[in-house]
Design a protein around this motif. Structure first.
Motif, PDB file in Angstrom:
ATOM      1  N   ALA A 251       0.832  -1.206   0.000  1.00 24.10           N
ATOM      2  CA  ALA A 251       0.000   0.000   0.000  1.00 24.10           C
ATOM      3  C   ALA A 251       0.859   1.245   0.000  1.00 24.10           C
ATOM      4  O   ALA A 251       0.579   2.217  -0.729  1.00 24.10           O
ATOM      5  CB  ALA A 251      -0.923  -0.002   1.225  1.00 24.10           C
ATOM      6  N   ASN A 252       1.917   1.257   0.788  1.00 23.89           N
ATOM      7  CA  ASN A 252       2.796   2.423   0.861  1.00 23.89           C
ATOM      8  C   ASN A 252       3.507   2.666  -0.468  1.00 23.89           C
ATOM      9  O   ASN A 252       3.555   3.792  -0.970  1.00 23.89           O
ATOM     10  CB  ASN A 252       3.820   2.218   1.976  1.00 23.89           C
ATOM     11  N   VAL A 253       4.048   1.611  -1.043  1.00 24.28           N
ATOM     12  CA  VAL A 253       4.768   1.718  -2.315  1.00 24.28           C
ATOM     13  C   VAL A 253       3.827   2.176  -3.426  1.00 24.28           C
ATOM     14  O   VAL A 253       4.132   3.109  -4.183  1.00 24.28           O
ATOM     15  CB  VAL A 253       5.413   0.368  -2.663  1.00 24.28           C
ATOM     16  N   SER A 254       2.673   1.527  -3.536  1.00 27.83           N
ATOM     17  CA  SER A 254       1.719   1.850  -4.602  1.00 27.83           C
ATOM     18  C   SER A 254       1.154   3.252  -4.427  1.00 27.83           C
ATOM     19  O   SER A 254       0.922   3.977  -5.403  1.00 27.83           O
ATOM     20  CB  SER A 254       0.575   0.820  -4.609  1.00 27.83           C
ATOM     21  N   ASN A 255       0.930   3.651  -3.180  1.00 25.57           N
ATOM     22  CA  ASN A 255       0.419   4.981  -2.889  1.00 25.57           C
ATOM     23  C   ASN A 255       1.426   6.052  -3.309  1.00 25.57           C
ATOM     24  O   ASN A 255       1.056   7.069  -3.914  1.00 25.57           O
ATOM     25  CB  ASN A 255       0.119   5.100  -1.399  1.00 25.57           C
ATOM     26  N   THR A 256       2.692   5.832  -3.006  1.00 28.00           N
ATOM     27  CA  THR A 256       3.731   6.795  -3.387  1.00 28.00           C
ATOM     28  C   THR A 256       3.786   6.971  -4.894  1.00 28.00           C
ATOM     29  O   THR A 256       3.831   8.096  -5.409  1.00 28.00           O
ATOM     30  CB  THR A 256       5.106   6.341  -2.867  1.00 28.00           C
TER      31      THR A 256
ATOM     32  N   LYS B  24       6.948  24.121  -0.934  1.00 29.36           N
ATOM     33  CA  LYS B  24       6.666  22.828  -0.294  1.00 29.36           C
ATOM     34  C   LYS B  24       6.153  21.825  -1.313  1.00 29.36           C
ATOM     35  O   LYS B  24       6.576  20.656  -1.331  1.00 29.36           O
ATOM     36  CB  LYS B  24       5.644  23.039   0.827  1.00 29.36           C
ATOM     37  N   ASN B  25       5.241  22.253  -2.173  1.00 31.27           N
ATOM     38  CA  ASN B  25       4.678  21.342  -3.173  1.00 31.27           C
ATOM     39  C   ASN B  25       5.755  20.808  -4.112  1.00 31.27           C
ATOM     40  O   ASN B  25       5.783  19.610  -4.434  1.00 31.27           O
ATOM     41  CB  ASN B  25       3.598  22.065  -3.989  1.00 31.27           C
ATOM     42  N   LEU B  26       6.658  21.682  -4.544  1.00 33.69           N
ATOM     43  CA  LEU B  26       7.704  21.247  -5.466  1.00 33.69           C
ATOM     44  C   LEU B  26       8.665  20.277  -4.791  1.00 33.69           C
ATOM     45  O   LEU B  26       9.010  19.227  -5.356  1.00 33.69           O
ATOM     46  CB  LEU B  26       8.469  22.453  -6.005  1.00 33.69           C
ATOM     47  N   VAL B  27       9.121  20.592  -3.592  1.00 41.71           N
ATOM     48  CA  VAL B  27      10.065  19.723  -2.892  1.00 41.71           C
ATOM     49  C   VAL B  27       9.426  18.364  -2.612  1.00 41.71           C
ATOM     50  O   VAL B  27      10.051  17.309  -2.816  1.00 41.71           O
ATOM     51  CB  VAL B  27      10.552  20.374  -1.587  1.00 41.71           C
ATOM     52  N   ALA B  28       8.176  18.357  -2.146  1.00 39.25           N
ATOM     53  CA  ALA B  28       7.491  17.093  -1.867  1.00 39.25           C
ATOM     54  C   ALA B  28       7.320  16.269  -3.144  1.00 39.25           C
ATOM     55  O   ALA B  28       7.419  15.030  -3.117  1.00 39.25           O
ATOM     56  CB  ALA B  28       6.134  17.367  -1.220  1.00 39.25           C
ATOM     57  N   THR B  29       7.073  16.941  -4.267  1.00 38.43           N
ATOM     58  CA  THR B  29       6.957  16.241  -5.548  1.00 38.43           C
ATOM     59  C   THR B  29       8.266  15.553  -5.905  1.00 38.43           C
ATOM     60  O   THR B  29       8.277  14.398  -6.365  1.00 38.43           O
ATOM     61  CB  THR B  29       6.567  17.226  -6.666  1.00 38.43           C
ATOM     62  N   LEU B  30       9.382  16.234  -5.696  1.00 35.66           N
ATOM     63  CA  LEU B  30      10.688  15.640  -5.993  1.00 35.66           C
ATOM     64  C   LEU B  30      10.976  14.453  -5.079  1.00 35.66           C
ATOM     65  O   LEU B  30      11.493  13.417  -5.525  1.00 35.66           O
ATOM     66  CB  LEU B  30      11.777  16.701  -5.850  1.00 35.66           C
ATOM     67  N   VAL B  31      10.644  14.592  -3.794  1.00 41.26           N
ATOM     68  CA  VAL B  31      10.853  13.497  -2.846  1.00 41.26           C
ATOM     69  C   VAL B  31      10.039  12.272  -3.263  1.00 41.26           C
ATOM     70  O   VAL B  31      10.566  11.150  -3.353  1.00 41.26           O
ATOM     71  CB  VAL B  31      10.468  13.935  -1.419  1.00 41.26           C
ATOM     72  N   ASN B  32       8.749  12.482  -3.520  1.00 35.09           N
ATOM     73  CA  ASN B  32       7.894  11.365  -3.915  1.00 35.09           C
ATOM     74  C   ASN B  32       8.317  10.794  -5.265  1.00 35.09           C
ATOM     75  O   ASN B  32       8.230   9.579  -5.494  1.00 35.09           O
ATOM     76  CB  ASN B  32       6.436  11.820  -3.981  1.00 35.09           C
TER      77      ASN B  32
ATOM     78  N   LEU C  52      -5.363   4.162 -10.196  1.00 32.80           N
ATOM     79  CA  LEU C  52      -6.574   4.804  -9.661  1.00 32.80           C
ATOM     80  C   LEU C  52      -6.214   6.035  -8.819  1.00 32.80           C
ATOM     81  O   LEU C  52      -6.847   7.089  -8.934  1.00 32.80           O
ATOM     82  CB  LEU C  52      -7.372   3.802  -8.821  1.00 32.80           C
ATOM     83  N   ILE C  53      -5.213   5.882  -7.971  1.00 36.11           N
ATOM     84  CA  ILE C  53      -4.781   7.015  -7.150  1.00 36.11           C
ATOM     85  C   ILE C  53      -4.203   8.117  -8.033  1.00 36.11           C
ATOM     86  O   ILE C  53      -4.438   9.315  -7.789  1.00 36.11           O
ATOM     87  CB  ILE C  53      -3.744   6.561  -6.108  1.00 36.11           C
ATOM     88  N   ALA C  54      -3.455   7.730  -9.064  1.00 39.06           N
ATOM     89  CA  ALA C  54      -2.863   8.720  -9.963  1.00 39.06           C
ATOM     90  C   ALA C  54      -3.943   9.551 -10.642  1.00 39.06           C
ATOM     91  O   ALA C  54      -3.865  10.794 -10.686  1.00 39.06           O
ATOM     92  CB  ALA C  54      -1.985   8.029 -11.008  1.00 39.06           C
TER      93      ALA C  54
ATOM     94  N   VAL D   3       2.358  10.698  -7.289  1.00 36.28           N
ATOM     95  CA  VAL D   3       3.306  11.564  -8.002  1.00 36.28           C
ATOM     96  C   VAL D   3       2.627  12.419  -9.075  1.00 36.28           C
ATOM     97  O   VAL D   3       2.861  13.637  -9.139  1.00 36.28           O
ATOM     98  CB  VAL D   3       4.461  10.741  -8.603  1.00 36.28           C
ATOM     99  N   PRO D   4       1.774  11.848  -9.939  1.00 30.68           N
ATOM    100  CA  PRO D   4       1.119  12.714 -10.935  1.00 30.68           C
ATOM    101  C   PRO D   4       0.293  13.825 -10.296  1.00 30.68           C
ATOM    102  O   PRO D   4       0.259  14.951 -10.807  1.00 30.68           O
ATOM    103  CB  PRO D   4       0.224  11.733 -11.715  1.00 30.68           C
ATOM    104  N   GLY D   5      -0.375  13.529  -9.182  1.00 33.33           N
ATOM    105  CA  GLY D   5      -1.150  14.550  -8.490  1.00 33.33           C
ATOM    106  C   GLY D   5      -0.265  15.634  -7.913  1.00 33.33           C
ATOM    107  O   GLY D   5      -0.626  16.821  -7.910  1.00 33.33           O
ATOM    108  N   ALA D   6       0.904  15.230  -7.400  1.00 28.64           N
ATOM    109  CA  ALA D   6       1.848  16.214  -6.866  1.00 28.64           C
ATOM    110  C   ALA D   6       2.341  17.143  -7.969  1.00 28.64           C
ATOM    111  O   ALA D   6       2.471  18.362  -7.777  1.00 28.64           O
ATOM    112  CB  ALA D   6       3.032  15.497  -6.207  1.00 28.64           C
ATOM    113  N   ILE D   7       2.608  16.574  -9.138  1.00 29.48           N
ATOM    114  CA  ILE D   7       3.017  17.397 -10.285  1.00 29.48           C
ATOM    115  C   ILE D   7       1.892  18.359 -10.668  1.00 29.48           C
ATOM    116  O   ILE D   7       2.123  19.540 -10.958  1.00 29.48           O
ATOM    117  CB  ILE D   7       3.398  16.498 -11.476  1.00 29.48           C
ATOM    118  N   SER D   8       0.666  17.849 -10.656  1.00 29.25           N
ATOM    119  CA  SER D   8      -0.494  18.674 -10.987  1.00 29.25           C
ATOM    120  C   SER D   8      -0.637  19.843 -10.019  1.00 29.25           C
ATOM    121  O   SER D   8      -0.864  20.991 -10.433  1.00 29.25           O
ATOM    122  CB  SER D   8      -1.768  17.814 -10.960  1.00 29.25           C
TER     123      SER D   8
END
Length: 252
Positions: free
Chosen positions: A44-49, A182-190, A210-212, A53-58
């Protein structure tokens, strides 16, 4: 996974994408939902991460105006976040079997505490004076972003809350511009964690897709109308779903 469960995951992705863009604790929606639906915690953790990512980019794209003029700062902070995210992702995969299952209830509780405390932090940050053009961040901030990146690559729940608090305590800047950072840094981390997971870990691609899809929609919602949503209601949902996941984890 039934059709109803798939719809639930999709809606959780929309909620997570929205919340990640506004505050930064969307994993506390999607991860508990996956656990409650019977997905093994590590998967769940791996798949969620991967899925977020696409949502973080969005969401980052939605805040692109607030990123203008922060180029030098973003290079330094982005590099620290990438390094931390890589370390965290590798640590998750090389840790002894069952280690993640044992520690994740504690991580969720700590993340919920951060979410509950977020309004007070935001209130203090809003009263800080702004500053001139950003330069090279201080060493303490770079180390803090690196450590937060390790946490984000390993688990990531409320990573955005921690990042925003860290940025606000070390940079005298407008809160919306800090949120964009914050959004950009978190996107890079994820993103770097997702690359590692796709390469060597077991990803449930149905869940990730589905999450993406949901998180991309949610990222735009958060960047446009999300500021109108009741923060009290958002936090209440996060806390309830997170606590349900903790109960499920410690009783199975």
């Amino acid at each position: 996974m039934t059709l109803v469960e798939q719809v639930v995951v999709l809606l959780a992705g929309i909620g997570a994408g929205t919340i990640n863009t506004i505050v930064g604790s969307g994993t506390l929606i999607t991860f508990p939902v996956l656990v409650l639906l019977g997905v093994p915690p590590l998967t769940a953790n791996v798949s969620n991460t991967v899925g977020l990512v696409p949502g973080a980019i969005s969401g980052t794209w939605g805040y692109r105006r607030e990123l203008q003029g922060q180029g030098r700062r973003l290079w330094w902070l982005g590099g620290a976040g990438l390094a931390g995210g890589l370390v965290g992702a590798v640590a998750l995969l090389v840790a002894p079997a069952g280690a993640f299952d044992a520690v994740v209830p504690v991580l969720i509780v700590l993340a919920l505490v951060a979410v509950v405390a977020q309004p007070r932090v935001a209130e203090r940050l809003a009263t800080r004076p702004t500053t001139g053009p950003p330069g090279r961040p201080r060493l303490v901030l770079l180390v803090g972003v690196f450590l937060t990146g390790i946490y984000g690559g390993y688990f990531g729940a409320a990573q955005g809350v921690l990042l925003l608090a860290l940025l606000g305590m070390t940079i005298a800047e407008d809160l919306q511009r800090l949120n964009a950072t914050k959004n950009l840094v978190a996107t890079l981390v994820n993103g770097v964690a997702a690359v590692v997971f796709v390469a060597v870990a077991e990803v449930d691609w149905r869940v990730a897709v589905l999450i993406a899809i949901g998180s991309v929609v949610g990222g735009q919602v958060g960047a446009t109308v999300g500021r109108r949503l009741s923060p009290v209601a958002l936090r209440a949902v996060i806390v309830v779903v997170g606590l349900l996941a903790v109960v499920r984890l410690v009783t199975t």
